[in-house]
Write an enzyme that holds these catalytic residues in place. Sequence first.
Site, PDB file in Angstrom:
ATOM      1  N   GLU A 128       0.838  -1.210   0.000  1.00 13.44           N
ATOM      2  CA  GLU A 128       0.000   0.000   0.000  1.00 13.44           C
ATOM      3  C   GLU A 128       0.869   1.255   0.000  1.00 13.44           C
ATOM      4  O   GLU A 128       0.547   2.262  -0.634  1.00 13.44           O
ATOM      5  CB  GLU A 128      -0.908  -0.055   1.238  1.00 13.44           C
ATOM      6  CG  GLU A 128      -1.930   1.045   1.352  1.00 13.44           C
ATOM      7  CD  GLU A 128      -3.048   0.920   0.318  1.00 13.44           C
ATOM      8  OE1 GLU A 128      -2.789   0.532  -0.827  1.00 13.44           O
ATOM      9  OE2 GLU A 128      -4.188   1.237   0.655  1.00 13.44           O
ATOM     10  N   THR A 181      -4.200   8.603  -4.143  1.00 11.77           N
ATOM     11  CA  THR A 181      -4.170   8.770  -2.685  1.00 11.77           C
ATOM     12  C   THR A 181      -3.009   9.672  -2.276  1.00 11.77           C
ATOM     13  O   THR A 181      -3.146  10.546  -1.425  1.00 11.77           O
ATOM     14  CB  THR A 181      -4.045   7.404  -2.010  1.00 11.77           C
ATOM     15  OG1 THR A 181      -5.202   6.621  -2.340  1.00 11.77           O
ATOM     16  CG2 THR A 181      -3.946   7.526  -0.504  1.00 11.77           C
TER      17      THR A 181
HETATM   18  N1  LIG Z   1      -1.824  -3.869  -8.339  1.00 13.35           N
HETATM   19  C1  LIG Z   1      -2.206  -2.575  -8.301  1.00 13.35           C
HETATM   20  N2  LIG Z   1      -3.520  -2.275  -8.172  1.00 13.35           N
HETATM   21  C2  LIG Z   1      -3.919  -0.961  -8.131  1.00 13.35           C
HETATM   22  N3  LIG Z   1      -3.084   0.108  -8.198  1.00 13.35           N
HETATM   23  C3  LIG Z   1      -1.782  -0.194  -8.327  1.00 13.35           C
HETATM   24  C4  LIG Z   1      -1.283  -1.516  -8.366  1.00 13.35           C
HETATM   25  N4  LIG Z   1       0.056  -1.463  -8.462  1.00 13.35           N
HETATM   26  C5  LIG Z   1       0.379  -0.148  -8.501  1.00 13.35           C
HETATM   27  N5  LIG Z   1      -0.726   0.616  -8.440  1.00 13.35           N
HETATM   28  C6  LIG Z   1      -0.773   2.094  -8.466  1.00 13.35           C
HETATM   29  O1  LIG Z   1      -1.396   2.564  -7.258  1.00 13.35           O
HETATM   30  C7  LIG Z   1      -2.233   3.704  -7.544  1.00 13.35           C
HETATM   31  C8  LIG Z   1      -3.655   3.360  -7.057  1.00 13.35           C
HETATM   32  O2  LIG Z   1      -3.655   3.426  -5.677  1.00 13.35           O
HETATM   33  P1  LIG Z   1      -4.447   4.606  -4.933  1.00 13.35           P
HETATM   34  O3  LIG Z   1      -4.326   4.327  -3.486  1.00 13.35           O
HETATM   35  O4  LIG Z   1      -3.999   5.917  -5.443  1.00 13.35           O
HETATM   36  O5  LIG Z   1      -5.933   4.407  -5.419  1.00 13.35           O
HETATM   37  P2  LIG Z   1      -7.012   3.387  -4.873  1.00 13.35           P
HETATM   38  O6  LIG Z   1      -6.344   2.309  -4.100  1.00 13.35           O
HETATM   39  O7  LIG Z   1      -7.851   2.958  -6.010  1.00 13.35           O
HETATM   40  O8  LIG Z   1      -7.914   4.327  -3.965  1.00 13.35           O
HETATM   41  P3  LIG Z   1      -8.035   4.440  -2.398  1.00 13.35           P
HETATM   42  O9  LIG Z   1      -6.693   3.968  -1.871  1.00 13.35           O
HETATM   43  O10 LIG Z   1      -8.305   5.878  -2.141  1.00 13.35           O
HETATM   44  O11 LIG Z   1      -9.147   3.530  -2.010  1.00 13.35           O
HETATM   45  C9  LIG Z   1      -2.195   3.942  -9.030  1.00 13.35           C
HETATM   46  O12 LIG Z   1      -1.248   4.957  -9.299  1.00 13.35           O
HETATM   47  C10 LIG Z   1      -1.668   2.610  -9.579  1.00 13.35           C
HETATM   48  O13 LIG Z   1      -0.927   2.804 -10.761  1.00 13.35           O
HETATM   49  N1  LIG Z   2      -6.912   6.856   4.787  1.00  5.75           N
HETATM   50  C1  LIG Z   2      -6.412   6.853   3.419  1.00  5.75           C
HETATM   51  C2  LIG Z   2      -7.237   5.880   2.631  1.00  5.75           C
HETATM   52  C3  LIG Z   2      -6.896   5.844   1.187  1.00  5.75           C
HETATM   53  O1  LIG Z   2      -7.724   4.911   0.580  1.00  5.75           O
HETATM   54  C4  LIG Z   2      -6.547   8.265   2.847  1.00  5.75           C
HETATM   55  O2  LIG Z   2      -7.655   8.764   2.890  1.00  5.75           O
HETATM   56  O3  LIG Z   2      -5.554   8.821   2.401  1.00  5.75           O
END
Ligand SMILES: Nc1ncnc2c1ncn2[C@@H]1O[C@H](COP(=O)(O)OP(=O)(O)OP(=O)(O)O)[C@@H](O)[C@H]1O
Ligand SMILES: N[C@@H](CCO)C(=O)O
Length: 308
Positions: A128, A181
Site C-alpha cells: 500500500e 491517494t
Molecule cells: N496492483 C495494483 N492495483 C492498483 N493500483 C496499483 C497496483 N500497483 C500499482 N498501483 C498504483 O497505485 C495507484 C492506485 O492506488 P491509490 O491508493 O492511489 O488508489 P485506490 O487504491 O484505487 O484508492 P483508495 O486507496 O483511495 O481507495 C495507481 O497509481 C496505480 O498505478
Molecule cells: N486513509 C487513506 C485511505 C486511502 O484509501 C486516505 O484517505 O488517504
Amino acid sequence: MNEIRIFSPATVANVSCGFDVLGFCLDSVGDEMVIRKTDKKGIYITKIEGYDLPYEAEKNVAGVSALAMYADAKPDFGFEIEIYKNIKPGSGVGSSSASAAGSVFGMNVLLGNPYNNTELSYFAMKGEALASQSEHADNIAPALFGGFTLVKSVSPLEILEIPTPNNLYATIIHPQIEIKTSEARAILPKDVALKDAILQWANVGSLIHGLHTNNYGLIERSLHDAIVEPHRSKLIPLYQDVKAAAKTAGALGSGISGSGPSIFSLCEGINTAKSVEQAIRKVYANSDIEFDTYVSKINAEGMKILNN
Ligand SMILES: Nc1ncnc2c1ncn2[C@@H]1O[C@H](COP(=O)(O)OP(=O)(O)OP(=O)(O)O)[C@@H](O)[C@H]1O
Ligand SMILES: N[C@@H](CCO)C(=O)O
C-alpha cells in the site's frame, strides 16, 4: 494445494470521521487473483487484465507486499501472481489494497496459513505504501478481516474488528476521474484545530458505539468529518449535491470513500440503498461527468476463495 483463485474485495476507508483508522468491506465489487507455486524462487506477476499496471514486482503493490512476506517466509519455491482487476486504480475503493492484500492472502493459504490477518496486514501495508507513499491499513484491514475494522495503531500494528449491523448497506457512486491517494494526502493540513479534533473523536466514538449497538440513529448522527472532507471535497465535482440528494433519499450519511473520488452512503436496508442510488445518479446524469454506481451489503467475510 498449488494454486488458488480468490475474490479480493473493494473497501471503503476513513468512513467520514475515521481518517486512516476506520474502514469497511464491500461484497459487490472486487478483483480476482490467481496465486500459484512455481519451482523458480521469487515473486512473478505473470498476467494482468483490466487495467495497465506494472509487471515488475517491485513496481506493483501486489508484488511489493508479496516480496515482503516472501522475505519473511523464505520458502524453497516461488509464486506467480495473476491480477484480474475490476477495481479502477485511483477510484477510492481500495484498488491498491485489493492487490496488496490479495497476493499475501493467497500466498498464505498455499503456505498452509502460517500468518494471521494482522501479520498479513503488516505485509500488505508495504505494498500500500508504494501507492500512497504512506503505510496505512484502513483499506487493507477490512479487505482481510471483512466487515468494519478500526486500526488502533500502525506501529505496532493493532487492528480491531467492529460488529456490523446486519441491515446496513452501502451505496457507492464513482465519478470517472482519478484521484491518487498520494495527491489527496498531500493537500491535508499537518495541524487541526482543537474544536475540530473534539468533534472528530466524539463522532468516531459514537459511530463505534452505534455499530456495536445496532443503533442506526446514532450511526446517522456520527457520520460527519470536520477535518479531511473540507479539503478533499473540493476535488470531487458535485460532492455536496450528492450528499444532499442521498440524505433526502434516506441515507444515514455519506462521505468521501478513501481518498476519493468515490462517494459512499450508508443506508439501513437495501430498499433505501437502492432509492439513494437512484437519487444520486440524477445528480451526475445532468452533468458531463461519466460515473457508475452500485449497492453493496457490508461484506462480513472479506477475501473469498473461489476454487476450493
Ligand atoms: N496492483 C495494483 N492495483 C492498483 N493500483 C496499483 C497496483 N500497483 C500499482 N498501483 C498504483 O497505485 C495507484 C492506485 O492506488 P491509490 O491508493 O492511489 O488508489 P485506490 O487504491 O484505487 O484508492 P483508495 O486507496 O483511495 O481507495 C495507481 O497509481 C496505480 O498505478
Ligand atoms: N486513509 C487513506 C485511505 C486511502 O484509501 C486516505 O484517505 O488517504
